[in-house]
Design a protein around this motif. Structure first.
Motif, mmCIF file in Angstrom:
data_model
loop_
_atom_site.group_PDB
_atom_site.id
_atom_site.type_symbol
_atom_site.label_atom_id
_atom_site.label_comp_id
_atom_site.label_asym_id
_atom_site.label_seq_id
_atom_site.Cartn_x
_atom_site.Cartn_y
_atom_site.Cartn_z
ATOM 1 N N UNK A 155 28.069 10.294 33.787
ATOM 2 C CA UNK A 155 28.227 10.158 34.911
ATOM 3 C C UNK A 155 29.428 11.251 35.871
ATOM 4 N N UNK A 156 29.801 12.156 35.721
ATOM 5 C CA UNK A 156 31.068 12.881 36.102
ATOM 6 C C UNK A 156 30.702 13.835 37.430
ATOM 7 N N UNK A 157 31.247 14.983 37.241
ATOM 8 C CA UNK A 157 30.964 15.859 38.189
ATOM 9 C C UNK A 157 30.700 15.777 39.662
ATOM 10 N N UNK A 158 29.668 15.726 40.166
ATOM 11 C CA UNK A 158 28.518 15.558 41.265
ATOM 12 C C UNK A 158 27.863 14.037 41.040
ATOM 13 N N UNK A 159 27.559 13.915 39.817
ATOM 14 C CA UNK A 159 27.114 12.764 39.613
ATOM 15 C C UNK A 159 28.417 11.089 39.754
ATOM 16 N N UNK A 160 29.460 11.588 39.713
ATOM 17 C CA UNK A 160 30.080 10.668 39.538
ATOM 18 C C UNK A 160 29.936 9.387 40.748
ATOM 19 N N UNK A 161 30.117 8.545 40.876
ATOM 20 C CA UNK A 161 29.978 7.032 41.595
ATOM 21 C C UNK A 161 31.109 6.033 42.022
ATOM 22 N N UNK A 162 32.184 6.911 41.109
ATOM 23 C CA UNK A 162 33.605 6.375 41.928
ATOM 24 C C UNK A 162 34.321 5.064 40.714
ATOM 25 N N UNK A 163 33.532 5.125 39.947
ATOM 26 C CA UNK A 163 34.072 4.175 38.740
ATOM 27 C C UNK A 163 33.526 4.671 38.008
ATOM 28 N N UNK A 164 34.760 4.568 36.774
ATOM 29 C CA UNK A 164 34.737 4.875 35.058
ATOM 30 C C UNK A 164 35.750 4.811 34.415
ATOM 31 N N UNK A 165 35.961 5.003 32.798
ATOM 32 C CA UNK A 165 37.423 5.279 32.373
ATOM 33 C C UNK A 165 37.330 6.955 31.770
ATOM 34 N N UNK A 166 36.615 7.829 32.415
ATOM 35 C CA UNK A 166 36.905 8.438 32.220
ATOM 36 C C UNK A 166 37.948 9.183 32.925
ATOM 37 N N UNK A 167 38.650 10.220 32.886
ATOM 38 C CA UNK A 167 40.122 10.463 33.803
ATOM 39 C C UNK A 167 39.654 11.840 34.576
ATOM 40 N N UNK A 168 39.678 11.987 35.510
ATOM 41 C CA UNK A 168 39.623 12.548 36.931
ATOM 42 C C UNK A 168 37.978 13.453 36.758
ATOM 43 N N UNK A 169 37.391 12.503 36.252
ATOM 44 C CA UNK A 169 34.983 11.981 36.831
ATOM 45 C C UNK A 169 34.812 12.715 37.615
ATOM 46 N N UNK A 170 35.892 13.104 38.796
ATOM 47 C CA UNK A 170 34.888 13.686 39.801
ATOM 48 C C UNK A 170 35.534 15.061 39.520
ATOM 49 N N UNK A 171 36.479 15.861 38.830
ATOM 50 C CA UNK A 171 36.739 17.417 38.942
ATOM 51 C C UNK A 171 35.535 17.679 37.501
ATOM 52 N N UNK A 172 35.219 16.645 36.663
ATOM 53 C CA UNK A 172 34.313 17.442 35.619
ATOM 54 C C UNK A 172 33.364 17.872 35.673
ATOM 55 N N UNK A 173 32.823 19.092 35.042
ATOM 56 C CA UNK A 173 31.610 20.341 35.653
ATOM 57 C C UNK A 173 30.100 19.060 34.562
ATOM 58 N N UNK A 174 29.979 18.836 34.883
ATOM 59 C CA UNK A 174 28.520 17.822 34.337
ATOM 60 C C UNK A 174 27.512 18.544 34.236
ATOM 61 N N UNK A 175 27.670 19.810 34.748
ATOM 62 C CA UNK A 175 26.541 20.394 34.761
ATOM 63 C C UNK A 175 26.447 21.794 33.339
ATOM 64 N N UNK A 176 27.569 21.668 32.803
ATOM 65 C CA UNK A 176 28.193 22.225 31.404
ATOM 66 C C UNK A 176 27.284 21.475 30.515
ATOM 67 N N UNK A 177 27.052 19.917 30.370
ATOM 68 C CA UNK A 177 26.452 19.409 29.723
ATOM 69 C C UNK A 177 25.489 19.554 29.146
#
Length: 183
Positions: A155-177
């Motif tokens: 739930x990071x990168x483009x899927x980030x909805x605003x709430x998480x304990x993952x730091x810098x979640x909006x900046x992570x490249x979720x499509x690499x997973x």
């Protein structure tokens, strides 16, 4: 035993992702944490260097979160998320994000220190140390925590909805997973 660290003091070479004082600052935190590991907790075997590096990059993140150098390692880690820690080609650098997740999830900056203490005192296997600290101090386990981490990291990168304990979640490249569609 006396020890010292010699570091580049300009970081102007293009090989560095971060430059100037920010690069110097995080390098000092990273390398100093290695000094602490070696002097107090021992030397992991070569197949467990990931434990040292994920801890030292975690220290960069913890000490200077405004310097996002640690994000340079995340692409390669996320693309090997389904590979054992000791078998990834990333050397542990991107795996800091799991420790950052644990730190935020359990609201405890001493969690990595506890893992290293367990490593020093009780086990030569880093994953067992992580598991035992999670079991003994947090009523969890490596598998339970990694499952929660996996659900959160998706739930990071483009899927980030605003709430998480993952730091810098909006900046992570979720499509690499790596993902697999199950029909």
């Amino acid at each position: 035993v006396r020890t010292f660290c010699v570091v580049d003091n300009s970081f102007d070479d293009p090989v560095y992702a971060t430059h100037g004082f920010d690069a110097l600052r995080i390098t000092i935190f990273h390398e100093f944490f290695h000094h602490i590991q070696f002097s107090e907790y021992g030397h992991p075997p070569s197949n467990q260097i990931y434990f040292q590096e994920m801890s030292s990059v975690w220290m960069e993140w913890l000490s200077t979160p405004s310097v996002k150098d640690y994000l340079n390692y995340i692409d390669s880690y996320l693309s090997t998320l389904d590979v054992r820690f000791d078998e990834t080609a990333t050397g542990g650098y991107g795996q800091y994000v799991f420790f950052a997740y644990l730190t935020n999830y359990f609201h405890d900056t001493s969690i990595v220190k506890k893992m290293w203490e367990y490593y020093r005192d009780s086990s030569a296997d880093p994953v067992s140390c992580i598991d035992q600290v999670l079991r003994n101090d947090y009523h969890s386990s490596f598998c339970e925590a990694y499952e929660g981490f996996g659900a959160s990291i998706l739930q990071t990168g483009r899927r980030f909805d605003g709430e998480t304990v993952i730091p810098d979640a909006a900046l992570l490249p979720v499509d690499k997973i790596p993902t697999e569609i199950i029909s």
